[in-house]
Design a protein around this motif. Structure first.
Motif, PDB file in Angstrom:
ATOM      1  N   LYS A 152       0.219  12.223  25.637  1.00  0.00           N
ATOM      2  CA  LYS A 152       0.641  12.315  27.031  1.00  0.00           C
ATOM      3  C   LYS A 152       1.936  11.546  27.278  1.00  0.00           C
ATOM      4  O   LYS A 152       2.424  11.477  28.394  1.00  0.00           O
ATOM      5  CB  LYS A 152      -0.463  11.769  27.945  1.00  0.00           C
ATOM      6  CG  LYS A 152      -1.584  12.764  28.161  1.00  0.00           C
ATOM      7  CD  LYS A 152      -2.655  12.180  29.069  1.00  0.00           C
ATOM      8  CE  LYS A 152      -3.793  13.176  29.248  1.00  0.00           C
ATOM      9  NZ  LYS A 152      -3.399  14.340  30.034  1.00  0.00           N
ATOM     10  N   GLY A 153       2.441  10.935  26.207  1.00  0.00           N
ATOM     11  CA  GLY A 153       3.730  10.246  26.317  1.00  0.00           C
ATOM     12  C   GLY A 153       3.594   8.810  26.771  1.00  0.00           C
ATOM     13  O   GLY A 153       4.569   8.184  27.170  1.00  0.00           O
ATOM     14  N   ILE A 154       2.368   8.281  26.727  1.00  0.00           N
ATOM     15  CA  ILE A 154       2.162   6.896  27.185  1.00  0.00           C
ATOM     16  C   ILE A 154       2.428   5.958  26.010  1.00  0.00           C
ATOM     17  O   ILE A 154       1.841   6.129  24.933  1.00  0.00           O
ATOM     18  CB  ILE A 154       0.732   6.717  27.713  1.00  0.00           C
ATOM     19  CG1 ILE A 154       0.514   7.654  28.908  1.00  0.00           C
ATOM     20  CG2 ILE A 154       0.465   5.273  28.099  1.00  0.00           C
ATOM     21  CD1 ILE A 154      -0.936   7.849  29.275  1.00  0.00           C
ATOM     22  N   SER A 155       3.305   5.003  26.227  1.00  0.00           N
ATOM     23  CA  SER A 155       3.631   4.038  25.165  1.00  0.00           C
ATOM     24  C   SER A 155       2.482   3.062  24.986  1.00  0.00           C
ATOM     25  O   SER A 155       1.898   2.596  25.967  1.00  0.00           O
ATOM     26  CB  SER A 155       4.885   3.249  25.532  1.00  0.00           C
ATOM     27  OG  SER A 155       5.925   4.130  25.782  1.00  0.00           O
TER      28      SER A 155
ATOM     29  N   HIS B  29       8.116  10.786  22.590  1.00  0.00           N
ATOM     30  CA  HIS B  29       9.063  11.330  23.556  1.00  0.00           C
ATOM     31  C   HIS B  29       8.869  12.837  23.619  1.00  0.00           C
ATOM     32  O   HIS B  29       9.313  13.542  22.712  1.00  0.00           O
ATOM     33  CB  HIS B  29      10.503  10.990  23.148  1.00  0.00           C
ATOM     34  CG  HIS B  29      10.859   9.570  23.431  1.00  0.00           C
ATOM     35  ND1 HIS B  29      11.231   9.115  24.675  1.00  0.00           N
ATOM     36  CD2 HIS B  29      10.873   8.475  22.627  1.00  0.00           C
ATOM     37  CE1 HIS B  29      11.462   7.823  24.625  1.00  0.00           C
ATOM     38  NE2 HIS B  29      11.250   7.395  23.375  1.00  0.00           N
ATOM     39  N   PRO B  30       8.198  13.321  24.649  1.00  0.00           N
ATOM     40  CA  PRO B  30       7.982  14.763  24.741  1.00  0.00           C
ATOM     41  C   PRO B  30       9.295  15.528  24.889  1.00  0.00           C
ATOM     42  O   PRO B  30       9.390  16.698  24.562  1.00  0.00           O
ATOM     43  CB  PRO B  30       7.109  14.927  25.981  1.00  0.00           C
ATOM     44  CG  PRO B  30       7.192  13.656  26.720  1.00  0.00           C
ATOM     45  CD  PRO B  30       7.573  12.596  25.760  1.00  0.00           C
ATOM     46  N   LEU B  31      10.307  14.818  25.374  1.00  0.00           N
ATOM     47  CA  LEU B  31      11.608  15.448  25.567  1.00  0.00           C
ATOM     48  C   LEU B  31      12.179  15.943  24.242  1.00  0.00           C
ATOM     49  O   LEU B  31      12.800  17.007  24.163  1.00  0.00           O
ATOM     50  CB  LEU B  31      12.549  14.414  26.209  1.00  0.00           C
ATOM     51  CG  LEU B  31      13.827  14.915  26.832  1.00  0.00           C
ATOM     52  CD1 LEU B  31      13.505  15.767  28.071  1.00  0.00           C
ATOM     53  CD2 LEU B  31      14.687  13.732  27.267  1.00  0.00           C
ATOM     54  N   ILE B  32      11.959  15.140  23.206  1.00  0.00           N
ATOM     55  CA  ILE B  32      12.534  15.488  21.903  1.00  0.00           C
ATOM     56  C   ILE B  32      11.450  15.724  20.867  1.00  0.00           C
ATOM     57  O   ILE B  32      11.759  15.908  19.678  1.00  0.00           O
ATOM     58  CB  ILE B  32      13.514  14.395  21.419  1.00  0.00           C
ATOM     59  CG1 ILE B  32      12.821  13.030  21.401  1.00  0.00           C
ATOM     60  CG2 ILE B  32      14.751  14.362  22.301  1.00  0.00           C
ATOM     61  CD1 ILE B  32      13.657  11.945  20.760  1.00  0.00           C
ATOM     62  N   ASN B  33      10.152  15.667  21.334  1.00  0.00           N
ATOM     63  CA  ASN B  33       8.993  15.871  20.457  1.00  0.00           C
ATOM     64  C   ASN B  33       9.024  14.969  19.233  1.00  0.00           C
ATOM     65  O   ASN B  33       8.856  15.394  18.097  1.00  0.00           O
ATOM     66  CB  ASN B  33       8.918  17.332  19.986  1.00  0.00           C
ATOM     67  CG  ASN B  33       8.417  18.224  21.092  1.00  0.00           C
ATOM     68  OD1 ASN B  33       7.527  17.832  21.852  1.00  0.00           O
ATOM     69  ND2 ASN B  33       9.013  19.392  21.230  1.00  0.00           N
ATOM     70  N   LYS B  34       9.212  13.690  19.490  1.00  0.00           N
ATOM     71  CA  LYS B  34       9.260  12.742  18.377  1.00  0.00           C
ATOM     72  C   LYS B  34       8.387  11.530  18.674  1.00  0.00           C
ATOM     73  O   LYS B  34       8.256  11.114  19.817  1.00  0.00           O
ATOM     74  CB  LYS B  34      10.699  12.295  18.136  1.00  0.00           C
ATOM     75  CG  LYS B  34      11.415  13.146  17.158  1.00  0.00           C
ATOM     76  CD  LYS B  34      12.660  12.457  16.688  1.00  0.00           C
ATOM     77  CE  LYS B  34      13.288  13.238  15.551  1.00  0.00           C
ATOM     78  NZ  LYS B  34      14.542  12.641  15.141  1.00  0.00           N
TER      79      LYS B  34
ATOM     80  N   TYR C 277       7.641   7.515  17.716  1.00  0.00           N
ATOM     81  CA  TYR C 277       8.372   6.332  17.229  1.00  0.00           C
ATOM     82  C   TYR C 277       7.395   5.198  16.994  1.00  0.00           C
ATOM     83  O   TYR C 277       6.450   5.002  17.747  1.00  0.00           O
ATOM     84  CB  TYR C 277       9.414   5.888  18.260  1.00  0.00           C
ATOM     85  CG  TYR C 277      10.589   6.826  18.367  1.00  0.00           C
ATOM     86  CD1 TYR C 277      11.695   6.663  17.525  1.00  0.00           C
ATOM     87  CD2 TYR C 277      10.604   7.859  19.291  1.00  0.00           C
ATOM     88  CE1 TYR C 277      12.773   7.539  17.616  1.00  0.00           C
ATOM     89  CE2 TYR C 277      11.674   8.726  19.381  1.00  0.00           C
ATOM     90  CZ  TYR C 277      12.754   8.555  18.536  1.00  0.00           C
ATOM     91  OH  TYR C 277      13.800   9.398  18.610  1.00  0.00           O
TER      92      TYR C 277
END
Lengths: 151, 697
Positions: free
Chosen positions: A34-37, A70-75, A77
């Motif tokens: 869900k993109g939660i760090s 990062h859903p924006l770039i599908n990566k 980290y």
């Protein structure tokens, strides 16, 4: 099952390696996706167990790691010890986490006898977004892995 | 208890405020602390609930035990609680509903779509830019593949500027930089790509998007190419880095960040609802518990004066007029209590006065009773209906009637137990309300001569009559004794004088004529003169007894040991058919008396006992001595024939013997009375009499 191997014990240091062997928890995966760090704490400590009081902490070392997507770039980290690694999938990230790690603990030899070495990977609830902190009970996915080794 | 509840309530409220703040302010408190707060709040709510439950249980027990004020307290508590709980419940359900709807509204489908759309736009933009940079990369790669390695640097710079690229470099297979052109100053160590990237590029092309620590988005491409001019083709890698414009990258990252927050919220949607509902529920419970505890407190506070008042009323009903209630403020209840205290004070004073009057009346009554009881006359007060109203002890004693049982009853009731008193009843009944003067009656009852005098209390109508009863037996006896003494004295004087000449003349006649008469006449004369002399002696003895009875009461008192006196007389008079049994052990008992007279008394009593013995048996006389602090008592108990009940043996000339003068016991009584003693005689149960002499010390 993860394991700790003590490779060498010198007078003032101890060399260990450990494998986390973490199996991805579904809730954890869901949160990451869900993109939660998520901030993960790696805590390495040597304690002296006591029957009638709190255990005595003889050595402690903490490393903070951060997993983010990062859903924006599908990566994906992983921030670890100042390094930033990117992964195309979460599986790759987990594989990397589960790789054998070697550590050198600076501690006097006399302080390690009959004590317990604990390597703990856990998510600190305080570091979660506020909405995830407000739970009636502590979620079980917060603890990634706890390895112990009797010295 | 109330302080405990208040303290816990305050703590709970404080914790609740912190809990609510922790919900609203993410920096205020951590998730761990929130859970701890939640648990502490729940703990205090449970404790408060326990206390309140205990208080209500106690109230029910009080109601069961019917403790004053408990029912009213319970009613008030229920009323207050209902008044507070119903609006609270309404508020709670409205709040929960509102909150749930509000939380749901955060997760509106359109919001989610918009965020996803924003993110997609960002992704598409980056994708377009990636494709663009790929094209540029391929174009530059193509241009470079047609020139020699030496010309790479100028051509690369030209093309970079031409295509407006941020950074471009050419690397050989060993990952060494051959040519480099950058828009800004670049640290070479930092920009050298990883070998993995070049390996990936061997597939023909490798591109990626990356974000650095400063949130700058970079598009990176890796393109392998070969130089065409040389016989041996050399392989190179073109690495192009294009920085996404700040405006686009910031906007895209912002959308991503909001999307992240939204996803976090979506993830915890249900948790949020539950937590808010629990928090509201805690608030509700705390409010309900606090309202019930306040209801309990105020109900008890309100009913306490009433309970105190009720208890005090009960105490006053039981006669405790000293009961005072502490002041309860200035309201109507306080005024009621002040009025109550004033009333009790007045009641107390009135009771004290009443008690005082009662004591005075009691004292007067006791005084009157004492006076009446100590009067020398028996008194019977009879009302106009002939009912007995008041009597004294002497009346009871003289008439032999227990007046205590007859008090308030008709006087004629005495006939039921004492029919011989009919003369007195007739005497009373004959009197009417109109008699003016006193009426008298003298009557003999049980050896007593009683003088009865009936007088009216006052001249009023329906006034009481007072019956005075006097025992005039002793007066009568004294008068009789006096008369007999006078008779005896005169008789002695008149008779004794001619006796001696008669006796001497009789002896002289015998002496003078006995020698001159014949034997037969001489004998007759002797018999006649002997008879005269004997009869004269008898008359002398009789006269002596008269003299003794009528003598003047002059005593020659001295201290004698009465035990010795009794022993002497016993030894002297004991004989075969007279046995004196001494039932005393004391050796010495001194008494102030006339020894001769007392000896005469003892002798007289022993002689009388002996003379009254039954013919077929011996006379036995038991003599007993009793010495106490007040009296000395001497008893003579014989086994003789006893006395007739209807005679007073101590009266002069009263005797049961054929030859007695009847003066012996009269003299004995006189001697004892002269010694201030009392002598009584009564028949024994079996046989004989008991004579008791009592000397007062």
């Amino acid at each position: 099952m993860g394991e700790i191997i003590v490779n060498n014990i010198d007078d003032n240091k101890i060399e260990i390696e450990y494998e986390l062997n973490y199996q991805m928890h579904k809730e954890f995966e869901k949160i990451i996706e869900k993109g939660i760090s998520i901030k993960v704490l790696e805590e390495i400590k040597i304690i002296k167990e006591r029957d009638y009081f709190f255990d005595k902490e003889i050595y402690s070392q903490k490393n903070y790691k951060k997993i983010e997507y990062h859903p924006l770039i599908n990566k994906y980290y992983l921030h670890d010890r100042g390094e930033r690694k990117s992964y195309l999938s979460l599986n790759e990230l987990i594989i990397d986490i589960n790789k054998k790690k070697q550590l050198q603990l600076k501690i006097n030899k006399k302080d390690i006898n009959n004590n317990l070495l604990i390597i703990d990977w856990r998510i600190e609830q305080n570091s979660l977004p506020k909405s995830l902190q407000l739970n009636l009970k502590k979620p079980d996915w917060l603890v990634l892995k706890t390895l112990t080794y009797s010295l | 208890m109330k302080y405990l509840i208040t303290s816990i309530s305050v703590i709970s409220l404080a914790l609740l405020i912190i809990l609510i703040r922790s919900l609203s302010n993410s920096d205020f408190i951590s998730g761990n602390t929130f859970q701890l707060l939640l648990r502490i709040n729940l703990f205090f709510v449970v404790i408060l609930f326990g206390f309140i439950a205990y208080q209500i249980f106690r109230l029910f027990i009080e109601v069961k035990k019917e403790i004053t004020g408990s029912r009213l307290t319970l009613r008030l508590v229920i009323s207050y609680s209902i008044m507070i709980i119903i609006p609270l419940m309404v508020l709670y359900f409205v709040s929960v509903s509102f909150l749930t709807k509000s939380i749901e509204s955060w997760f509106n489908v359109r919001v989610e779509s918009a965020l996803e759309g924003g993110l997609n736009i960002g992704q598409k933009t980056l994708d377009l830019m990636r494709k663009d940079i790929e094209l540029k990369s391929r174009s530059i790669g193509y241009s470079l593949s047609n020139i020699s390695e030496e010309k790479f640097n100028p051509v690369l710079s030209d093309l970079r500027e031409k295509f407006d690229i941020y950074e471009a470099m050419v690397l050989n297979e060993d990952n060494q930089i051959i040519a480099l052109s950058s828009k800004e100053y670049t640290d070479i160590e930092q920009i050298i790509p990883e070998r993995e990237e070049l390996i990936l590029a061997n597939t023909g092309f490798h591109g990626k998007i990356d974000i650095n620590d400063k949130n700058d988005i970079y598009l990176k491409t890796y393109l392998p190419f070969f130089t065409a001019g040389n016989k041996l083709k050399q392989k190179y890698y073109l690495n192009i880095v294009q920085k996404v414009p700040d405006g686009i990258s910031q906007a895209a990252l912002s959308v991503e960040s909001v999307f992240e927050d939204y996803q976090a919220l979506t993830y915890s949607r249900n948790s949020l609802k539950v937590i808010y509902q629990i928090t509201l529920s805690i608030i509700l419970f705390l409010a309900i518990i606090l309202s019930i505890s306040l209801a309990l407190y105020f109900s008890r506070r309100f009913t306490m004066p009433l309970s105190i008042l009720s208890d005090a009323t009960q105490e006053i009903a039981q006669g405790n007029f000293k009961k005072k209630i502490p002041d309860q403020g200035k309201d109507e209840l306080g005024m009621l209590i002040r009025s109550f205290n004033s009333m009790t004070s007045k009641l107390d004073n009135a009771t004290k006065t009443l008690e005082l009057n009662k004591q005075r009346i009691e004292t007067s009554r006791n005084f009157l009773e004492n006076v009446i009881n100590n009067m020398s006359s028996g008194i019977v007060v009879i009302d106009y209906l002939k009912n007995i109203r008041l009597t004294n002890q002497l009346a009871t004693k003289l008439l032999g009637i227990n007046f205590e049982l007859l008090n308030g009853q008709r006087f004629s009731q005495i006939l039921e137990t004492n029919p011989e008193l009919d003369e007195i009843v007739t005497f009373i009944n004959k009197s009417n309300n109109n008699f003016d003067s006193n009426r008298n009656l003298t009557i003999k009852i049980k050896k007593r001569i009683l003088s009865l005098q009936l007088t009216k209390e006052s001249n009023k109508k329906n006034a009481n009559s007072i019956l005075l009863i006097d025992d005039i037996s002793e007066i009568t006896a004294a008068q009789r004794n006096e008369a007999w003494s006078e008779v005896a004295r005169r008789l002695a004087h008149e008779i004794k004088n001619p006796l001696t000449p008669i006796q001497l003349s009789a002896e002289r006649i015998e002496h003078k004529f006995s020698q001159k008469l014949e034997k037969k006449d001489k004998k007759l004369l002797g018999e006649i003169t002997t008879t005269i002399v004997n009869q004269v002696d008898a008359i002398k003895n009789m006269v002596n007894e008269f003299t003794e009875y009528s003598r003047s009461p002059i005593l020659n008192k001295e201290e004698i040991n009465i035990v010795n006196l009794l022993n002497d007389i016993s030894n002297l008079y004991e004989k075969d058919d007279l046995r004196i049994i001494k039932q005393y052990k004391i050796k010495k008992l001194d008494i102030q008396c006339d020894a001769t007279k007392i000896r005469q008394v003892f002798v007289n009593l022993i002689q009388n006992a002996y003379e009254a013995k039954r013919p077929e048996q011996h006379c036995e006389i038991e003599v007993k001595l009793k010495n106490t602090k007040q009296i000395i008592a001497i008893q003579f108990i014989d086994n003789g024939m006893g006395l007739q009940d209807d005679i007073d043996i101590f009266q002069p000339y009263v005797t049961t013997k054929n030859t007695g003068t009847g003066l012996g016991l009269a003299v004995v009584k006189k001697i004892i009375e002269e010694h201030n003693g009392i002598i009584t005689i009564e028949n024994n149960k079996v046989s004989g009499v008991k004579v008791e002499i009592i000397f007062k010390k």
